[in-house]
Write a protein that holds these residues in place. Sequence first.
Motif, mmCIF file in Angstrom:
data_model
loop_
_atom_site.group_PDB
_atom_site.id
_atom_site.type_symbol
_atom_site.label_atom_id
_atom_site.label_comp_id
_atom_site.label_asym_id
_atom_site.label_seq_id
_atom_site.Cartn_x
_atom_site.Cartn_y
_atom_site.Cartn_z
ATOM 1 N N ILE A 50 49.199 9.439 -117.167
ATOM 2 C CA ILE A 50 47.868 9.880 -116.709
ATOM 3 C C ILE A 50 47.690 9.587 -115.223
ATOM 4 O O ILE A 50 47.735 8.427 -114.806
ATOM 5 C CB ILE A 50 46.751 9.170 -117.522
ATOM 6 N N PRO A 51 47.502 10.622 -114.405
ATOM 7 C CA PRO A 51 47.223 10.368 -112.989
ATOM 8 C C PRO A 51 45.812 9.799 -112.811
ATOM 9 O O PRO A 51 44.868 10.316 -113.403
ATOM 10 C CB PRO A 51 47.340 11.753 -112.338
ATOM 11 N N ASN A 52 45.706 8.731 -112.034
ATOM 12 C CA ASN A 52 44.392 8.145 -111.743
ATOM 13 C C ASN A 52 43.951 8.627 -110.370
ATOM 14 O O ASN A 52 44.332 8.074 -109.343
ATOM 15 C CB ASN A 52 44.484 6.623 -111.787
ATOM 16 N N LEU A 53 43.124 9.689 -110.394
ATOM 17 C CA LEU A 53 42.699 10.314 -109.143
ATOM 18 C C LEU A 53 41.266 9.923 -108.778
ATOM 19 O O LEU A 53 40.489 10.732 -108.280
ATOM 20 C CB LEU A 53 42.880 11.829 -109.230
ATOM 21 N N LEU A 54 40.937 8.675 -109.052
ATOM 22 C CA LEU A 54 39.671 8.134 -108.562
ATOM 23 C C LEU A 54 39.888 7.617 -107.148
ATOM 24 O O LEU A 54 40.966 7.116 -106.830
ATOM 25 C CB LEU A 54 39.200 6.982 -109.447
ATOM 26 N N VAL B 69 36.279 10.114 -116.352
ATOM 27 C CA VAL B 69 36.271 8.972 -115.439
ATOM 28 C C VAL B 69 36.688 7.697 -116.195
ATOM 29 O O VAL B 69 37.111 6.717 -115.602
ATOM 30 C CB VAL B 69 34.875 8.834 -114.789
ATOM 31 N N PRO B 71 39.061 5.480 -118.430
ATOM 32 C CA PRO B 71 40.493 5.432 -118.736
ATOM 33 C C PRO B 71 40.784 5.445 -120.234
ATOM 34 O O PRO B 71 41.805 6.003 -120.671
ATOM 35 C CB PRO B 71 40.953 4.106 -118.119
ATOM 36 N N CYS B 74 40.698 9.045 -121.323
ATOM 37 C CA CYS B 74 41.924 9.737 -120.907
ATOM 38 C C CYS B 74 43.064 9.432 -121.881
ATOM 39 O O CYS B 74 43.812 10.326 -122.271
ATOM 40 C CB CYS B 74 42.322 9.335 -119.482
ATOM 41 N N VAL B 85 43.519 13.860 -116.918
ATOM 42 C CA VAL B 85 43.437 13.431 -115.527
ATOM 43 C C VAL B 85 42.212 12.532 -115.389
ATOM 44 O O VAL B 85 41.109 12.911 -115.796
ATOM 45 C CB VAL B 85 43.290 14.638 -114.574
ATOM 46 N N ARG B 86 42.403 11.334 -114.821
ATOM 47 C CA ARG B 86 41.267 10.451 -114.592
ATOM 48 C C ARG B 86 40.647 10.785 -113.245
ATOM 49 O O ARG B 86 41.258 10.585 -112.190
ATOM 50 C CB ARG B 86 41.692 8.985 -114.637
ATOM 51 N N THR B 87 39.447 11.334 -113.294
ATOM 52 C CA THR B 87 38.752 11.690 -112.057
ATOM 53 C C THR B 87 37.257 11.759 -112.322
ATOM 54 O O THR B 87 36.818 11.817 -113.473
ATOM 55 C CB THR B 87 39.271 13.028 -111.487
#
Lengths: 62, 208
Positions: A50-54, B69, B71, B74, B85-87
């Motif tokens: 999982i990419p963490n794009l925060l 947002v 985790p 996700c 995708v964590r955003t």
Amino acid sequence: MKESLMEIVCCPMDKHDLELDAAERDDGEIITGTLTCTDCGESYPIEDGIPNLLPPDMRDEA
Amino acid sequence: MTDEASTAAGLAERRGEETKVYQPAEDSGLLADAAAEFARGRTLEVGTGSGWVAEQVAPEVPEIVAADVNPHACQQARERGIEAVRTNLMDAFAEGSFETVLFNPPYLPTDPENEWDDWMEQALSGGESGRELIEPFLDDLGRVLAPGGQALLLVSSLAGFEEVEELARDAGFVPEEVRQESYPFETLSILRLTRFTLCGKPSSGKID
């Protein structure tokens, strides 16, 4: 994450392209690695696929 | 309706939720049902939670991506085989990426003094108005949609149906109600949002 995701993700702060550095792959997926913004240079981790794009200031709360 | 019923705390308690991720409920079912009819092309689910809606829609579309947002959310989406995708909202997605965007937003109006600041609160609370996440979502939606793209947005009467419609119009979209269901504490609708166009070009949403 699949490599094809690179087409649609961008740096959350400046919307520039990201560069992939894959550390661990499994069955065509990137399990760990980093995504680095080609403009601002900020890097984002990929963990457990999982990419963490925060942005960095939001990244650590869990 | 009592004050208690209108708060995120009240609803969470009634749903017996003590976990860190919002689990599928009536609103999820309504969104999945509308998505089965309308979703097409590369699809994004914003605020996917458990990933259940994305999983239902996956067979209907060529590609689906889930964003959250949280985790833990996700992870749950990924365990369902959904690309996660964590955003924050759509911050990490490039311009024109999606033909369809799905969103069941946190919408319960919450008294700031009663917020309890954990993942479940974030999954339920729409701030004082109930629209605190809907506004930035609508502001950024046009950027991530491909030409001719659409969004399916769940709207609760608790967040103000007419207010959300007005926000959608202000953001340059035409809202069309494609689903509606009533429950004791709220009416849930799905708004299908497409871009308002004049002469084939996106306009500001108003005829001068």
